[in-house]
Design a protein around this motif. Structure first.
Motif, short mmCIF file in Angstrom:
data_model
loop_
_atom_site.label_atom_id
_atom_site.label_comp_id
_atom_site.label_asym_id
_atom_site.label_seq_id
_atom_site.Cartn_x
_atom_site.Cartn_y
_atom_site.Cartn_z
N UNK A 53 -8.85 -4.66 11.77
CA UNK A 53 -7.12 -5.04 11.44
C UNK A 53 -6.92 -5.85 10.68
N UNK A 54 -7.50 -7.02 10.74
CA UNK A 54 -7.18 -7.98 9.70
C UNK A 54 -7.53 -7.95 8.39
N UNK A 55 -8.98 -7.30 8.17
CA UNK A 55 -9.25 -7.08 6.93
C UNK A 55 -8.42 -5.84 6.04
N UNK A 56 -8.25 -4.92 6.96
CA UNK A 56 -7.33 -3.68 6.24
C UNK A 56 -5.86 -4.27 5.88
N UNK A 57 -5.16 -5.13 6.95
CA UNK A 57 -4.17 -5.73 6.70
C UNK A 57 -3.98 -6.45 5.50
N UNK A 58 -4.96 -7.23 5.29
CA UNK A 58 -5.22 -8.26 4.09
C UNK A 58 -5.25 -7.29 2.78
N UNK A 59 -5.98 -6.52 2.99
CA UNK A 59 -6.20 -5.64 1.68
C UNK A 59 -4.84 -4.88 1.22
N UNK A 60 -4.18 -4.44 2.28
CA UNK A 60 -2.91 -3.73 2.19
C UNK A 60 -1.90 -4.56 1.42
N UNK A 61 -1.83 -6.16 1.92
CA UNK A 61 -0.92 -6.80 1.31
C UNK A 61 -1.37 -7.35 -0.12
N UNK A 62 -2.59 -7.49 -0.44
CA UNK A 62 -2.93 -7.75 -1.58
C UNK A 62 -3.26 -6.93 -2.79
N UNK A 63 -3.64 -5.52 -2.38
CA UNK A 63 -3.96 -4.39 -3.36
C UNK A 63 -3.01 -3.10 -2.80
N UNK A 64 -2.46 -3.14 -1.84
CA UNK A 64 -1.79 -1.72 -1.37
C UNK A 64 -2.88 -0.86 -0.85
N UNK A 65 -2.50 0.56 -0.79
CA UNK A 65 -3.28 1.29 -0.37
C UNK A 65 -4.68 1.67 -0.69
N UNK A 66 -4.79 1.59 -2.14
CA UNK A 66 -6.00 1.47 -2.88
C UNK A 66 -7.08 0.54 -2.29
N UNK A 67 -6.54 -0.74 -2.24
CA UNK A 67 -7.32 -1.71 -1.65
C UNK A 67 -7.80 -1.50 -0.15
N UNK A 68 -6.77 -0.91 0.56
CA UNK A 68 -7.34 -0.68 1.76
C UNK A 68 -8.34 0.25 2.19
N UNK A 69 -8.18 1.31 1.13
CA UNK A 69 -9.28 2.41 1.46
C UNK A 69 -10.67 1.78 1.05
N UNK A 70 -10.81 0.76 0.05
CA UNK A 70 -11.95 0.27 -0.14
C UNK A 70 -12.62 -0.79 0.93
N UNK A 71 -11.51 -1.24 1.60
CA UNK A 71 -11.77 -2.12 2.81
C UNK A 71 -12.51 -1.54 3.76
N UNK A 72 -11.78 -0.48 4.17
CA UNK A 72 -12.08 0.48 5.28
C UNK A 72 -13.77 1.05 4.91
N UNK A 73 -13.85 1.25 3.93
CA UNK A 73 -15.11 1.83 3.54
C UNK A 73 -16.38 0.83 3.89
#
Length: 238
Positions: A53-73
Motif C-alpha cells: 500500500x505504501x509503495x502504490x500510494x507513493x507512486x500515486x502521489x508522485x506520478x499518478x495512475x501511470x506511476x502506480x501501475x508500474x509500481x504494482x508490476x
C-alpha cells in the motif's frame, strides 16, 4: 524545510486511510494464517499489505495512475521472491505453496488500498479468507477420495532391493522389464541399504498406470536370483 511547503493535509489523510485499511485487512488475513501456525503469520501478512500500500500510494502521489501501475508490476514480481522463501521441499513433499499464495494476495490487498480502492481491497480480503477457510472442508473431502491410479497422472517409483552381486545385470533388466510393460523409465538411481543390500529406484515417466500391471512386474522380478524385495509407490505432489 521543503516538508513544510509541500505538506498537504488532504494528501496525508488519504495516505493514512490507505495504510490503515491495508493494516486492518492484512491483520484479518494474517490472523487466520497465525491461527493455523503457518510460516508467514500475522506480522508478515500485515507488513506485506502495508508495504504494498505504501509503495502504490507513493507512486500515486508522485506520478499518478501511470506511476502506480508500474509500481504494482514491481510489487507483483517482488512478492514472488518473498513467497519463495516460505516454500520448503522435504523429500517428495512441497510445503508452503498456500502460504506463498496468501502473501501474494496480501500484496494485492495492499495495492488496492494504496490505489484508494478500499472497497475492492475489502472484497479481495473476503475472498482470500474464504479460500483459506471455507474451502478447507472441500479439500479434506477430496483428499479422502481413494486415488484411482488408472485415471490419475502421477510420478511412480519402482524399487528393487538387490544384493551387490545382482546389481550390474538387474539394473538393465529392470528397465527392460518396465519398458516391455509399456512403462518408460525416466531415471534410475542406486542407494545403499547396509553392506549386503542395495536399492535400485526407477522413476517412471509421469503417467497413469494399472496397479495390477506393476504388481505383476514386481512379482516377476522377485522370482529372480539376488532380488530380496520389489515394490512400487507413487507421488502426486507437483
Amino acid at each position: 524545510m521543503r516538508f513544510l511547503t509541500t505538506f498537504q493535509t488532504a494528501d496525508f489523510l488519504d495516505t493514512l486511510v490507505s495504510l490503515a485499511a491495508a493494516f486492518i485487512l492484512g491483520t484479518l488475513i494474517g490472523a487466520e494464517r497465525q491461527y493455523r501456525q503457518r510460516t508467514a503469520g500475522l506480522r508478515t501478512n500485515v507488513l506485506v499489505a502495508v508495504g504494498a500500500a505504501a509503495f502504490v500510494d507513493l507512486a500515486m502521489h508522485l506520478s499518478g495512475a501511470d506511476g502506480a501501475v508500474r509500481v504494482i508490476a514491481y510489487v507483483v514480481s517482488g512478492i514472488g521472491f518473498l513467497g519463495a522463501g516460505v516454500i520448503m521441499k522435504q523429500g517428495m513433499d512441497v510445503r508452503g505453496l498456500n502460504t506463498a499464495a496468501t502473501l501474494w494476495a496480501s500484496a494485492a490487498v495492499g495495492s488496492c488500498a494504496g490505489a484508494d480502492m478500499i472497497a475492492q481491497a475489502v472484497a479481495l480480503t473476503v475472498f482470500v479468507l474464504a479460500g483459506n477457510t471455507l474451502l478447507r472442508p472441500l479439500v479434506n473431502a477430496i483428499n479422502r477420495i481413494p486415488l484411482d491410479e488408472r485415471s490419475s497422472e502421477a510420478t511412480y517409483y519402482f524399487k528393487l532391493a538387490v544384493t551387490p552381486a545382482a546389481l550390474p545385470g538387474m539394473r538393465d533388466h529392470l528397465v527392460e522389464r518396465l519398458e516391455s510393460a509399456k512403462y518408460p523409465v525416466a531415471d534410475v538411481e542406486v542407494a545403499e541399504h547396509g553392506d549386503d543390500l542395495l536399492e535400485i529406484v526407477a522413476t517412471l515417466v509421469s503417467t497413469a498406470i494399472d496397479p495390477k500391471e506393476l504388481d505383476a512386474v514386481a512379482a516377476d522380478l522377485e522370482r529372480q536370483p539376488g532380488i530380496r524385495h520389489a515394490t512400487w509407490e507413487l507421488n502426486t505432489k507437483d
